[in-house]
Scaffold this active site. Structure first.
Site, PDB file in Angstrom:
ATOM      1  N   HIS A 146       0.854  -1.122   0.181  1.00 40.62           N
ATOM      2  CA  HIS A 146       0.139   0.109  -0.277  1.00 40.62           C
ATOM      3  C   HIS A 146       0.938   1.172   0.430  1.00 40.62           C
ATOM      4  CE1 HIS A 146      -2.508  -3.005   2.009  1.00 40.62           C
ATOM      5  NE2 HIS A 146      -3.767  -2.537   1.330  1.00 40.62           N
ATOM      6  N   LYS A 152      -1.327  -7.910  -4.923  1.00 42.61           N
ATOM      7  CA  LYS A 152      -2.208  -6.544  -4.675  1.00 42.61           C
ATOM      8  C   LYS A 152      -1.417  -5.668  -4.603  1.00 42.61           C
ATOM      9  CE  LYS A 152      -5.267  -4.809  -1.563  1.00 42.61           C
ATOM     10  NZ  LYS A 152      -5.616  -4.251   0.146  1.00 42.61           N
ATOM     11  N   ARG A 159     -11.258   1.280  -9.655  1.00 41.11           N
ATOM     12  CA  ARG A 159     -12.387   0.589  -8.129  1.00 41.11           C
ATOM     13  C   ARG A 159     -13.470  -0.078  -9.613  1.00 41.11           C
ATOM     14  NH1 ARG A 159     -10.727   0.465  -3.659  1.00 41.11           N
ATOM     15  NH2 ARG A 159      -9.037   2.451  -2.638  1.00 41.11           N
ATOM     16  N   THR A 188     -18.519  19.790 -17.433  1.00 35.56           N
ATOM     17  CA  THR A 188     -19.071  20.451 -16.269  1.00 35.56           C
ATOM     18  C   THR A 188     -17.380  21.556 -16.108  1.00 35.56           C
ATOM     19  OG1 THR A 188     -20.396  21.123 -14.859  1.00 35.56           O
ATOM     20  CG2 THR A 188     -19.572  18.730 -14.367  1.00 35.56           C
ATOM     21  N   LYS A 240     -15.383  23.500 -19.526  1.00 30.94           N
ATOM     22  CA  LYS A 240     -16.195  23.523 -20.188  1.00 30.94           C
ATOM     23  C   LYS A 240     -15.410  24.365 -21.316  1.00 30.94           C
ATOM     24  CE  LYS A 240     -20.850  22.736 -18.467  1.00 30.94           C
ATOM     25  NZ  LYS A 240     -21.960  23.471 -18.372  1.00 30.94           N
ATOM     26  N   ASN A 272     -19.967  21.662 -23.651  1.00 31.50           N
ATOM     27  CA  ASN A 272     -20.310  20.747 -22.695  1.00 31.50           C
ATOM     28  C   ASN A 272     -20.048  19.599 -23.073  1.00 31.50           C
ATOM     29  OD1 ASN A 272     -22.844  20.846 -23.975  1.00 31.50           O
ATOM     30  ND2 ASN A 272     -24.223  20.341 -21.873  1.00 31.50           N
ATOM     31  N   ASP A 303     -26.113  22.205 -22.998  1.00 26.73           N
ATOM     32  CA  ASP A 303     -26.239  23.375 -21.889  1.00 26.73           C
ATOM     33  C   ASP A 303     -27.659  24.085 -23.070  1.00 26.73           C
ATOM     34  OD1 ASP A 303     -25.363  22.083 -20.529  1.00 26.73           O
ATOM     35  OD2 ASP A 303     -23.306  23.592 -20.761  1.00 26.73           O
ATOM     36  N   ALA A 347     -21.053  34.298 -16.073  1.00 32.49           N
ATOM     37  CA  ALA A 347     -20.606  34.155 -17.125  1.00 32.49           C
ATOM     38  C   ALA A 347     -19.552  32.959 -17.890  1.00 32.49           C
ATOM     39  CB  ALA A 347     -19.398  35.689 -17.646  1.00 32.49           C
ATOM     40  N   ARG A 379     -15.564  39.802 -17.608  1.00 32.54           N
ATOM     41  CA  ARG A 379     -15.997  38.117 -17.742  1.00 32.54           C
ATOM     42  C   ARG A 379     -17.382  38.839 -18.219  1.00 32.54           C
ATOM     43  NH1 ARG A 379     -15.566  32.804 -15.338  1.00 32.54           N
ATOM     44  NH2 ARG A 379     -15.116  32.317 -17.196  1.00 32.54           N
ATOM     45  N   ALA A 415     -29.784  27.301 -13.027  1.00 37.09           N
ATOM     46  CA  ALA A 415     -29.340  26.091 -13.457  1.00 37.09           C
ATOM     47  C   ALA A 415     -28.510  24.932 -12.617  1.00 37.09           C
ATOM     48  CB  ALA A 415     -27.610  26.567 -14.441  1.00 37.09           C
ATOM     49  N   GLN A 473     -30.460  18.741 -22.358  1.00 38.47           N
ATOM     50  CA  GLN A 473     -29.827  18.770 -22.426  1.00 38.47           C
ATOM     51  C   GLN A 473     -28.756  17.426 -22.497  1.00 38.47           C
ATOM     52  OE1 GLN A 473     -25.899  18.262 -20.833  1.00 38.47           O
ATOM     53  NE2 GLN A 473     -27.294  17.253 -18.887  1.00 38.47           N
TER      54      GLN A 473
HETATM   55  P1  NAP Z   1     -18.014  27.753 -14.601  1.00 38.34           P
HETATM   56  O1  NAP Z   1     -17.958  28.310 -16.210  1.00 38.34           O
HETATM   57  O2  NAP Z   1     -17.224  27.729 -14.224  1.00 38.34           O
HETATM   58  O3  NAP Z   1     -18.596  28.946 -14.663  1.00 38.34           O
HETATM   59  C1  NAP Z   1     -19.232  29.364 -13.686  1.00 38.34           C
HETATM   60  C2  NAP Z   1     -19.515  30.774 -13.311  1.00 38.34           C
HETATM   61  O4  NAP Z   1     -20.052  30.962 -11.591  1.00 38.34           O
HETATM   62  C3  NAP Z   1     -18.503  32.380 -13.183  1.00 38.34           C
HETATM   63  O5  NAP Z   1     -19.941  32.961 -13.947  1.00 38.34           O
HETATM   64  C4  NAP Z   1     -18.304  32.610 -12.046  1.00 38.34           C
HETATM   65  O6  NAP Z   1     -18.174  34.248 -11.481  1.00 38.34           O
HETATM   66  C5  NAP Z   1     -19.290  31.730 -10.951  1.00 38.34           C
HETATM   67  N1  NAP Z   1     -19.556  31.952  -9.899  1.00 38.34           N
HETATM   68  C6  NAP Z   1     -18.817  30.463  -9.325  1.00 38.34           C
HETATM   69  N2  NAP Z   1     -18.769  30.696  -7.831  1.00 38.34           N
HETATM   70  C7  NAP Z   1     -19.666  32.086  -7.676  1.00 38.34           C
HETATM   71  C8  NAP Z   1     -19.417  32.471  -6.187  1.00 38.34           C
HETATM   72  N3  NAP Z   1     -19.313  32.187  -5.157  1.00 38.34           N
HETATM   73  N4  NAP Z   1     -19.710  33.953  -5.938  1.00 38.34           N
HETATM   74  C9  NAP Z   1     -20.399  34.148  -7.554  1.00 38.34           C
HETATM   75  N5  NAP Z   1     -20.082  33.681  -9.013  1.00 38.34           N
HETATM   76  C10 NAP Z   1     -19.574  32.975  -8.587  1.00 38.34           C
HETATM   77  O7  NAP Z   1     -19.456  26.894 -14.142  1.00 38.34           O
HETATM   78  P2  NAP Z   1     -20.760  26.355 -15.158  1.00 38.34           P
HETATM   79  O8  NAP Z   1     -20.013  24.984 -15.866  1.00 38.34           O
HETATM   80  O9  NAP Z   1     -20.955  27.726 -16.207  1.00 38.34           O
HETATM   81  O10 NAP Z   1     -21.412  25.285 -14.322  1.00 38.34           O
HETATM   82  C11 NAP Z   1     -22.240  26.977 -13.570  1.00 38.34           C
HETATM   83  C12 NAP Z   1     -23.244  26.227 -13.121  1.00 38.34           C
HETATM   84  O11 NAP Z   1     -24.137  25.891 -13.589  1.00 38.34           O
HETATM   85  C13 NAP Z   1     -22.568  24.949 -12.064  1.00 38.34           C
HETATM   86  O12 NAP Z   1     -23.585  25.229 -10.447  1.00 38.34           O
HETATM   87  C14 NAP Z   1     -23.583  23.885 -12.654  1.00 38.34           C
HETATM   88  O13 NAP Z   1     -24.168  23.011 -11.768  1.00 38.34           O
HETATM   89  C15 NAP Z   1     -24.858  24.208 -13.778  1.00 38.34           C
HETATM   90  N6  NAP Z   1     -25.067  23.615 -14.931  1.00 38.34           N
HETATM   91  C16 NAP Z   1     -26.590  23.342 -14.479  1.00 38.34           C
HETATM   92  C17 NAP Z   1     -26.377  22.280 -15.887  1.00 38.34           C
HETATM   93  C18 NAP Z   1     -27.692  21.657 -15.677  1.00 38.34           C
HETATM   94  O14 NAP Z   1     -27.743  20.971 -16.366  1.00 38.34           O
HETATM   95  N7  NAP Z   1     -29.072  22.399 -14.992  1.00 38.34           N
HETATM   96  C19 NAP Z   1     -25.761  22.316 -16.795  1.00 38.34           C
HETATM   97  C20 NAP Z   1     -24.566  23.407 -16.868  1.00 38.34           C
HETATM   98  C21 NAP Z   1     -23.950  23.670 -15.710  1.00 38.34           C
HETATM   99  P3  NAP Z   1     -16.226  34.708 -12.048  1.00 38.34           P
HETATM  100  O15 NAP Z   1     -16.427  34.432 -13.583  1.00 38.34           O
HETATM  101  O16 NAP Z   1     -16.036  35.440 -11.201  1.00 38.34           O
HETATM  102  O17 NAP Z   1     -15.278  33.320 -11.687  1.00 38.34           O
END
Ligand code: NAP
Length: 526
Positions: free
Chosen positions: A142, A169, A207, A309, A313, A334, A350, A384, A411, A471, A501
């Site tokens: 291990h 193992k 695993r 995600t 992305k 995505n 998305d 954004a 952004r 989202a 999506q």
């Molecule tokens: P991402 O590309 O990393 O973008 C994150 C965004 O959230 C950026 O605009 C970031 O702002 C902002 N952010 C993160 N933490 C923050 C905080 N504490 N306070 C203020 N702003 C914050 O992520 P993503 O892939 O777009 O995903 C974003 C969310 O959407 C996630 O929760 C994800 O699970 C959800 N999502 C859901 C689906 C669905 O099918 N329902 C699909 C896609 C995504 P900055 O630019 O300032 O860093």
């Protein structure tokens, strides 16, 4: 590598359904023999093939009596392990008593015993050549720090083999998900039965994919979190979430690439759908630090398709040889498919998932109007990142007037220029209400588990919105959605976007039509 299931192993229920011979072993850790016996029954009911009796977890231990009882009363084959503290276990006593107990387990009829490589010479000397033919000797090593190079792992396997092991193992620790590739390489080329695990969340693939690469067994716990080594899934997840018995050398590998990623429901959705049509694939959580390095390492056709995600992305764009024009315009990918020539193709689903869910939410039971109900609406996107870009792009395409509010104003501004929108900083959002009847879409992770009390906008400001979309889908009803509902707005959950999506991703992964009703049923149960 030829896999041999020990002929002494008791027959398991439903064995005819298995497409592989890799065993599932449930570690049994308890204070007393009585508690262990209860857990052994539970292991049998859960579908494990054998149990690992972790003798070092017992608070008191009478070797001859207890081992005899545990072997005789166990409904499954037994593997006895008496792990010392110097190898990550709980036993701190003298070495001779420990090795005597393991020798006794062998004599009394254990199916397997595990002896550490560091102790094997002493153990072999004490045996004086009287090794039981029935009991298989697992010699283990291990590493709780890292995963050595393929060359060092090869040398380790050779040393274990030379020590007289029936089964080799080793368990290492994943500092990065790409460490697992070296362990697969060793497993697939092993000339002896081998158990090779990479510990930690980044090692999860090692695993689950044992049957694909020819591993002798994997460990599955009886209860989530009650692990004997970091990163072990439950027996239940191995069997019912990952379709473990159906995996084999030809199984295609799919997964969601993210960081964090363990919250994602994608494995649940895709694996159950794969099973419903007999599609030979498995879908896993992939905790990835560097997506480019991931694709450089896992470049074979077996690694067939990926959802992507947070926070990968945008970086995913640079990994793809070809990108769908919409994904290029959005600036985020995505969904990634490996084409038959091995090259990666990226697209964005998305956009369709979110926009169609919001359109449906706006239309409700109203007869559908010609054109999009989004046309002319003021549509505020919070965030954004990848999801924000997709939704801003989609809303604009549908004729909405788009506003982007982001924590990092720069952004928001960059995206606003690309899409043709107005930019705000997140701080300005609560006081931004030039009109009523607006639409709000949160595309940040604010409010996602575990920080479920967070919300991106004051409740007071929500009265200016007629529809609010989030989202985030863990939890399904976020604080934002709850407060929006209380303020009289319609709400659309991230689950609806998630299902939308996933339709297209499933079709791209499998070449089959998405089982839409099944998707809805699966997601309605959580
Ligand atoms: P991402 O590309 O990393 O973008 C994150 C965004 O959230 C950026 O605009 C970031 O702002 C902002 N952010 C993160 N933490 C923050 C905080 N504490 N306070 C203020 N702003 C914050 O992520 P993503 O892939 O777009 O995903 C974003 C969310 O959407 C996630 O929760 C994800 O699970 C959800 N999502 C859901 C689906 C669905 O099918 N329902 C699909 C896609 C995504 P900055 O630019 O300032 O860093």
């Amino acid at each position: 590598m030829e896999l041999v299931v020990d002929s002494g192993v008791k027959k398991m229920e439903g064995e005819a359904m298995r497409k592989n011979q890799t065993l599932i072993c449930a570690p049994i850790m308890a204070d007393s023999v009585d508690q262990m016996l209860i857990l052994m029954q539970k292991a049998k009911t859960s579908g494990a093939d054998l149990v690992e009796v972790r003798v070092d977890s017992l608070k008191s231990f009478n070797p001859r009596l207890d081992i005899d009882t545990l072997i005789k009363q166990c409904p499954l084959p037994t593997l006895f392990t008496y792990r010392p503290t110097w190898e990550g276990g709980q036993y701190a006593g003298d070495e001779m008593s420990r090795l005597d107990a393991l020798r006794l387990a062998m004599e009394l009829g254990a199916d397997y015993i595990d002896v550490e490589l560091k102790a094997i010479d002493e153990f072999n000397n004490a045996l004086h050549g009287n090794k039981s033919a029935k009991c298989k000797l697992i010699v283990s090593s291990h590493n709780y720090e890292s995963t050595p190079s393929a060359e060092d792992l090869g040398n380790l396997v050779a040393r274990i083999q030379a020590s007289g092991a029936d089964i080799v193992k080793f368990a290492t620790t994943a500092q990065d998900i790409t460490d697992v590739a070296r362990v697969f390489q060793i497993t697939v080329h092993s000339q002896v039965p081998i158990i090779a695990m990479v510990m930690g969340e980044k090692g999860l693939m090692s695993r689950i994919l044992c049957p694909k690469f020819g591993g002798y067994l994997t460990f599955g716990t009886l209860e989530m979190g009650k692990v004997s080594a970091p990163g072990q899934p439950t027996v239940e997840d191995l069997l019912n979430l990952y379709n473990f018995r159906q995996l084999g050398p030809d199984t295609k590998i799919f997964g969601i690439i993210g960081k964090p990623v363990s919250h994602s429901k994608s494995p649940l959705l895709y694996n159950e759908s794969f099973r419903s049509v007999g599609f030979n694939g498995v879908f896993m959580h992939l905790l990835v630090d560097d997506i480019a390095n991931f694709f450089r390492t896992y470049s074979s056709l077996d690694f067939a398709g990926f959802s992507c995600t947070i926070p990968h992305k945008e970086a995913a764009l640079d990994c793809c040889a070809e990108i769908d024009p919409t994904a290029k315009a959005i600036g985020a990918v995505n969904c990634i498919i490996r084409r038959p020539d091995g090259k990666l193709f990226g697209c964005n689903t998305d956009y369709i998932g979110a926009i169609s869910a919001i359109e449906e939410g706006l239309q409700g039971s109203q007869p559908s109007i010609s054109g999009s109900p989004l046309a002319g609406k003021l549509f505020v996107v919070i965030g954004a990142g990848g999801a924000g870009k997709a939704i801003a792009y989609g809303a604009k395409e549908k004729g909405a007037r788009v506003v982007i509010a982001n924590r990092t104003y720069e952004r928001a501004r960059e995206l606003a220029i690309v899409v043709g929108a107005k930019a705000l900083s997140l701080d300005e959002l609560s006081n931004f209400h030039p009109e009523n009847d607006m639409i709000l879409a949160n595309t940040t992770s604010i409010g996602m588990q575990p920080k479920v009390d967070d919300t991106p906008i004051s409740k007071e400001a929500l009265k200016h919105y007629s529809l609010v979309f989030d989202a985030v889908y863990t939890p399904k009803i976020t604080r934002l959605l709850r407060e929006a509902q209380e303020s009289g707005a319609k709400i659309v959950t991230g689950v609806e976007m998630f299902i939308g999506q996933a339709y297209e991703q499933y079709e791209r992964f499998t070449g089959l039509p998405a089982p839409k009703e099944l998707f809805k049923n699966i997601m309605s149960t959580y």
